[in-house]
Each structure stands twice: as C-alpha cells, then as structure tokens.
Scaffold this motif. Structure first.
Motif, mmCIF file in Angstrom:
data_model
loop_
_atom_site.group_PDB
_atom_site.id
_atom_site.type_symbol
_atom_site.label_atom_id
_atom_site.label_comp_id
_atom_site.label_asym_id
_atom_site.label_seq_id
_atom_site.Cartn_x
_atom_site.Cartn_y
_atom_site.Cartn_z
ATOM 1 N N CYS A 1 1.022 -1.285 -0.180
ATOM 2 C CA CYS A 1 -0.149 0.068 -0.192
ATOM 3 C C CYS A 1 0.777 1.213 -0.001
ATOM 4 C CB CYS A 1 -0.964 -0.013 1.431
ATOM 5 S SG CYS A 1 -1.906 1.437 1.418
ATOM 6 N N LEU A 2 1.779 1.441 0.834
ATOM 7 C CA LEU A 2 2.777 2.422 0.861
ATOM 8 C C LEU A 2 3.350 2.782 -0.308
ATOM 9 C CD1 LEU A 2 4.060 1.860 4.573
ATOM 10 C CD2 LEU A 2 2.453 3.803 3.879
ATOM 11 N N ILE A 3 3.764 1.804 -0.972
ATOM 12 C CA ILE A 3 4.358 1.951 -2.315
ATOM 13 C C ILE A 3 3.412 2.402 -3.569
ATOM 14 C CG2 ILE A 3 5.742 0.945 -4.402
ATOM 15 C CD1 ILE A 3 7.367 -0.469 -2.322
ATOM 16 N N THR A 4 2.123 1.832 -3.542
ATOM 17 C CA THR A 4 1.347 2.016 -4.481
ATOM 18 C C THR A 4 0.663 3.495 -4.474
ATOM 19 O OG1 THR A 4 -0.262 0.625 -3.328
ATOM 20 C CG2 THR A 4 1.044 -0.309 -5.331
ATOM 21 N N VAL A 5 0.567 4.081 -3.279
ATOM 22 C CA VAL A 5 -0.258 5.226 -2.971
ATOM 23 C C VAL A 5 0.808 6.570 -2.920
ATOM 24 C CG1 VAL A 5 -1.978 4.156 -1.599
ATOM 25 C CG2 VAL A 5 0.103 5.204 -0.647
ATOM 26 N N SER A 6 2.085 5.930 -3.121
ATOM 27 C CA SER A 6 3.212 7.266 -3.225
ATOM 28 C C SER A 6 3.149 7.799 -4.683
ATOM 29 C CB SER A 6 4.561 6.761 -3.164
ATOM 30 O OG SER A 6 4.973 5.764 -4.230
ATOM 31 N N ASP A 7 3.301 9.231 -4.742
ATOM 32 C CA ASP A 7 3.450 9.804 -5.918
ATOM 33 C C ASP A 7 4.240 9.262 -6.822
ATOM 34 O OD1 ASP A 7 1.577 11.736 -5.276
ATOM 35 O OD2 ASP A 7 2.961 13.060 -4.248
ATOM 36 N N ALA A 8 5.436 8.532 -6.473
ATOM 37 C CA ALA A 8 6.531 8.135 -7.492
ATOM 38 C C ALA A 8 5.815 6.798 -8.257
ATOM 39 C CB ALA A 8 7.406 7.603 -6.406
ATOM 40 N N PHE A 9 4.787 6.400 -7.509
ATOM 41 C CA PHE A 9 4.096 5.132 -8.441
ATOM 42 C C PHE A 9 2.878 5.597 -9.259
ATOM 43 C CE2 PHE A 9 1.918 0.997 -8.801
ATOM 44 C CZ PHE A 9 3.010 0.307 -8.829
ATOM 45 N N GLY A 10 2.443 6.820 -9.011
ATOM 46 C CA GLY A 10 1.210 7.306 -9.479
ATOM 47 C C GLY A 10 1.236 7.169 -11.303
ATOM 48 N N MET A 11 2.313 7.358 -11.845
ATOM 49 C CA MET A 11 2.131 7.511 -13.330
ATOM 50 C C MET A 11 1.782 6.113 -14.070
ATOM 51 S SD MET A 11 4.821 9.426 -16.035
ATOM 52 C CE MET A 11 4.012 10.939 -15.305
ATOM 53 N N GLY A 12 2.569 5.163 -13.461
ATOM 54 C CA GLY A 12 2.328 3.754 -13.980
ATOM 55 C C GLY A 12 3.159 3.365 -15.247
ATOM 56 N N GLY A 13 3.941 2.222 -15.424
ATOM 57 C CA GLY A 13 4.352 1.949 -16.516
ATOM 58 C C GLY A 13 5.830 2.208 -16.573
ATOM 59 N N SER A 14 6.396 2.763 -15.567
ATOM 60 C CA SER A 14 7.957 3.084 -15.652
ATOM 61 C C SER A 14 8.946 1.916 -15.360
ATOM 62 C CB SER A 14 8.213 4.479 -14.572
ATOM 63 O OG SER A 14 8.128 3.793 -13.164
ATOM 64 N N ALA A 15 9.985 2.171 -15.903
ATOM 65 C CA ALA A 15 11.038 1.167 -15.885
ATOM 66 C C ALA A 15 11.307 1.106 -14.160
ATOM 67 C CB ALA A 15 12.211 1.744 -16.453
ATOM 68 N N GLU A 16 11.389 1.975 -13.305
ATOM 69 C CA GLU A 16 11.481 2.068 -12.035
ATOM 70 C C GLU A 16 10.730 1.084 -11.154
ATOM 71 O OE1 GLU A 16 13.757 5.887 -13.306
ATOM 72 O OE2 GLU A 16 11.863 4.721 -13.857
ATOM 73 N N GLU A 17 9.403 1.087 -11.766
ATOM 74 C CA GLU A 17 8.373 0.034 -11.159
ATOM 75 C C GLU A 17 8.666 -1.268 -11.449
ATOM 76 O OE1 GLU A 17 4.407 1.559 -12.618
ATOM 77 O OE2 GLU A 17 4.749 3.745 -11.779
ATOM 78 N N ILE A 18 8.849 -1.540 -12.709
ATOM 79 C CA ILE A 18 9.286 -3.050 -13.002
ATOM 80 C C ILE A 18 10.586 -3.348 -12.381
ATOM 81 C CG2 ILE A 18 9.582 -4.599 -14.997
ATOM 82 C CD1 ILE A 18 6.858 -3.309 -14.859
ATOM 83 N N HIS A 19 11.509 -2.481 -12.140
ATOM 84 C CA HIS A 19 12.715 -2.640 -11.418
ATOM 85 C C HIS A 19 12.529 -3.276 -10.135
ATOM 86 C CE1 HIS A 19 16.528 -1.583 -9.404
ATOM 87 N NE2 HIS A 19 16.986 -2.407 -10.243
ATOM 88 N N LEU A 20 11.457 -2.736 -9.237
ATOM 89 C CA LEU A 20 10.941 -3.029 -7.947
ATOM 90 C C LEU A 20 11.188 -4.533 -7.788
ATOM 91 C CD1 LEU A 20 7.719 -1.054 -7.044
ATOM 92 C CD2 LEU A 20 9.976 -1.001 -5.735
ATOM 93 N N SER A 21 10.672 -5.428 -8.844
ATOM 94 C CA SER A 21 10.727 -6.775 -8.549
ATOM 95 C C SER A 21 11.985 -7.353 -8.601
ATOM 96 C CB SER A 21 9.716 -7.481 -9.551
ATOM 97 O OG SER A 21 10.266 -7.006 -10.759
ATOM 98 N N LEU A 22 12.935 -6.725 -9.650
ATOM 99 C CA LEU A 22 14.233 -7.248 -9.730
ATOM 100 C C LEU A 22 14.953 -6.931 -8.515
ATOM 101 C CD1 LEU A 22 14.824 -6.328 -13.193
ATOM 102 C CD2 LEU A 22 13.853 -8.541 -12.530
ATOM 103 N N ALA A 23 15.072 -5.672 -7.854
ATOM 104 C CA ALA A 23 15.841 -5.241 -6.744
ATOM 105 C C ALA A 23 15.321 -5.789 -5.734
ATOM 106 C CB ALA A 23 15.705 -3.768 -6.658
ATOM 107 N N ALA A 24 14.048 -6.112 -5.577
ATOM 108 C CA ALA A 24 13.646 -7.027 -4.174
ATOM 109 C C ALA A 24 14.413 -8.340 -4.377
ATOM 110 C CB ALA A 24 12.257 -7.121 -4.277
ATOM 111 N N ALA A 25 14.428 -8.965 -5.450
ATOM 112 C CA ALA A 25 15.096 -10.214 -5.382
ATOM 113 C C ALA A 25 16.615 -10.405 -5.171
ATOM 114 C CB ALA A 25 14.805 -10.797 -6.748
ATOM 115 N N GLY A 26 17.026 -9.091 -5.726
ATOM 116 C CA GLY A 26 18.795 -8.670 -5.380
ATOM 117 C C GLY A 26 18.864 -8.675 -3.892
ATOM 118 N N LEU A 27 18.029 -8.024 -3.303
ATOM 119 C CA LEU A 27 18.170 -7.610 -1.949
ATOM 120 C C LEU A 27 17.941 -9.018 -1.014
ATOM 121 C CD1 LEU A 27 16.191 -4.335 -1.048
ATOM 122 C CD2 LEU A 27 18.766 -4.915 -0.628
#
Length: 412
Positions: free
Chosen positions: A73-99
């Motif tokens: 919820c905290l990520i999806t309601v942020s202004d950073a997530f508001g536009m949708g379809g950005s490379a940064e959003e898809i990178h979330l899953s890859l970075a979470a795996a890396g972490l």
C-alpha cells in the motif's frame, strides 16, 4: 507490430526491452492499458513475494503476511508510483530479489557452521546477472544497484579468502548480463539499427536528457542530492520510512553482527540513488529506484519487536505460554489471523483514500486526455505522432491504434 524497427523507424530514448515489454502489452490490448496492467501486477507480485521471503527469513511466519499489505500500500499510493508503466516500477521486482539474495548471503557469512561462499551459488549469481542485463537494456541509470550488488558479493568472498570463487562469480554475473544482451545485439545488427540505437539510447540520453549544462563531478553530486531531496519531499512517507529502516538495520544487528557488513546496504542505497539522479534531471517516479529498500523498515520493526518482547517477558510466563499453545494450538492463530485481516482492511482503506489515481476513477475512458488525443489522431487516414518529452510516459502512445512513426522524429 506493423514491421517498424525500433530506433531506425521509431524514436524513443527507452531501452530495447522496453519496446518489447510494451509490444507484449499491445498484443493483449491495442487501445487500452489492460496488457500493461497485467504486466505491472505480475511484476509487483514478484516484488511482494521476495519481500515476504526476506521478512520470513528473520521474523515469525505470520509477520510477513501481516505487513505485506502495508508494504504494498505505501508504495502504490506514493506519488512516485502514480504514473504507471515506468522502468523504475518494473525494477522493483528485480531489486527486491537482489536484496533478498544479498542479505541471505551476508547472513550466511556470519554463521560459523555454514561458510558464506556456499550460500551464494553460481546459479543465483547468474540469475542476478540476468536481472542486471534486463536493467541494462531497459534503463541503464538503474544499474548502480547491480554494480554495487556484484561488488559486495565479490569483496565478501575475497575477505572470506575465496578469491577464485569471487572472480568466477564476477564472470558468471557478466555471463548472465550477456545472456540478455546477445539476443538484443543480434536483433539490432540484423535489422541494421545498431547505430541508431547507439545514438538514441546512449548518446542522446547521456548528452541531452538533461537541459542543464554539463558540470564538474562535485556540481553533479550536489545536483543529484538536490533532486533526490526534492523527490523525497514529494514522497515524504515512503522516503522517511525507507531511510528509518535503513538506519535501523545499520545500527542494530538485524541480519549481521558485523558493522562493516551492515554498511553494505546504506552504500547500496546511496550508490543506487546517486547513479539514478546523476543525469541532473528528475521526475517524481525516479524515487521508485530506492523504494525496494522500504522492506528494511518492516524487517527492522519485526526484529526490534521480537527483541522487546524477549526483554520484557519473564521466563515463567514464556514457559506457561508454550504449554498453553501446545495444549491448544489453534487458539494462538485466531488473534494473528484477525490482525492480518485488520491490517489488510486498513491498507485497502488507506490506499483508497490516499492513492493519486483514485480521483480519476470517476471519469469515463472517453473523458481522459490520453483517449481524447487518440481519438483525434486516429481520425487521420495515415497519422504520425511526433515524439514529445514524456509523451510515452502519460500513455498517449499506448492509446493510439493507427499512429505510425517515421525516421528519427516520429514515434508510433
């Protein structure tokens, strides 16, 4: 889909894999965002899965399930997530795996019975190399995370007197990147579009993405900090919790007893943010580059809650509780399930009230800017659409069915 070649016939500064991703979305639906929604849902599900695995590694089983809705919820309601379809959003899953893989490895190096080098297998390194390759061909300003990820693994192996394994791991990581890069290069060479790709994706992004003049390294670092703090102001809750969690896992031995090893994650955070903002240009979705670190707040909270419970609970009470749970195993699960459902309900309510996208739900599709522009463009017999800064980001290109591209000045 009509045979046009990216970079040669179509123009946009995104990476080649981004063309492929949007092509897959377009195969599902040509005039709506359904395909992109499905890709985003899949990607975010992977992010939540690896976040849960990380929490489950250090916290009680129910804790990860309880706080996962809050994290999402905290990520999806942020202004950073508001536009949708950005490379940064898809990178979330890859970075979470890396972490997850990195912290699991660091934790293993602290266990005397399980040597650290055995806990970072070559397949895991190869998989993360593939992730880095995907980032390279999507948006290379996000590569800072992966550069320091591999550097951390290498030096941890070296300090563990595993020079050979460290060097081989670097080669395996590069092999993973090459697995993604080779098909992309072959496609560009086969279509004769490599020079256009190089000029667009590399040269233009490096020289002209920012409207500011090139400055010294010190000035660039100052500007990176300025833009980061500006985006922090746009995402106060997300940013505050992320930095708080990062500080907590650095100060407290959440995943490692060694302070030197605990400094790896702050360095990873700073390097990721620094590279992402080094171009002296910023959009509010850039803050998603550091959003994967939000899970550290919940990791630290779970760790500290367990410690406080241990400190304030008497041994006799603990033994009594254990006997009670052994006699009635289901009784202790009811409050946990209720707590999980309560957090889920609160997260849904908070998301509904705070999401920047909810206000647009009252409009019909025909009333939205993207579809109004698409309706005008598609009235033409053979329309073309001139590339304009961020035109792809607001979804105009995605909603157009007939618009074709031409040369270096137009984009489909």
């Amino acid at each position: 889909l009509r045979g046009a070649v990216p970079y040669r016939d179509l123009f946009d500064h995104k990476g080649l894999l981004w063309y492929f991703l949007y092509m897959c979305a377009n195969l599902i639906s040509t005039k709506t965002f359904l395909g992109l929604y499905l890709i985003e849902i899949l990607s975010f599900s992977i992010f939540l899965f690896y976040s849960w695995k990380l929490l489950d590694m250090f916290c009680p089983a129910f804790y990860g399930a309880a706080v996962l809705p809050v994290l999402g919820c905290l990520i999806t309601v942020s202004d950073a997530f508001g536009m949708g379809g950005s490379a940064e959003e898809i990178h979330l899953s890859l970075a979470a795996a890396g972490l997850y893989y990195l912290i699991r490895f660091i934790r293993g190096t602290d266990a005397p019975s399980s040597p650290g080098p055995l806990l970072i297998s070559y397949p895991v390194v190869y998989l993360n190399g593939i992730f880095a390759g995907c980032v390279l061909w999507s948006k290379y300003s996000l590569l800072g995370f992966w550069f320091l990820w591999m550097a951390s693994v290498f030096f941890l192996l070296v300090f563990g007197k595993e020079w050979k394994r460290g060097l081989i791991s670097c080669l395996v990581f590069l092999l993973g990147m090459g697995t993604v890069s080779l098909p992309c290069l072959l496609y560009l060479l086969a279509t004769g579009s490599f020079s256009d790709f190089w000029n667009t994706y590399i040269v233009i992004n490096l020289r002209y993405a920012s409207l500011e003049e090139r400055r010294s390294l010190r000035e660039q670092l100052q500007n990176s900090l300025h833009y980061f703090l500006m985006m922090f102001g746009w995402n106060k809750i997300l940013g505050t919790l992320t930095i708080t969690g990062l500080a907590a896992v650095t100060v407290f031995p959440v995943y490692s007893k060694s302070l030197a090893k605990r400094l790896i994650l702050p360095a990873l955070f700073l390097f990721s943010a620094g590279v992402a903002y080094m171009g002296m240009v910023s959009h509010f979705y850039y803050f998603m580059a550091v959003a994967p670190f939000l899970v550290l707040f919940f990791l630290a909270a779970g760790f500290l809650a367990a410690k406080l419970r241990t400190w304030f609970r008497k041994e006799s009470a603990a033994a009594e509780t254990i006997r009670y749970r052994q006699s009635r195993p289901a009784a202790g699960q009811v409050p946990k399930a209720a707590g999980c459902l309560l957090l889920l309900a609160v997260s849904c309510l908070y998301g509904w009230r705070r999401s920047p996208n909810v206000p647009y739900m009252k409009y019909r599709k025909e009333e939205l800017t993207q579809y109004q522009a698409a309706a005008i463009i598609d009235q033409e017999e053979d329309p073309t659409l001139m590339y304009y800064h961020n035109l792809i980001d607001i979804g105009v290109l995605m909603s157009c069915e007939k618009a074709e591209g031409w040369g270096k000045y137009f984009f489909m």
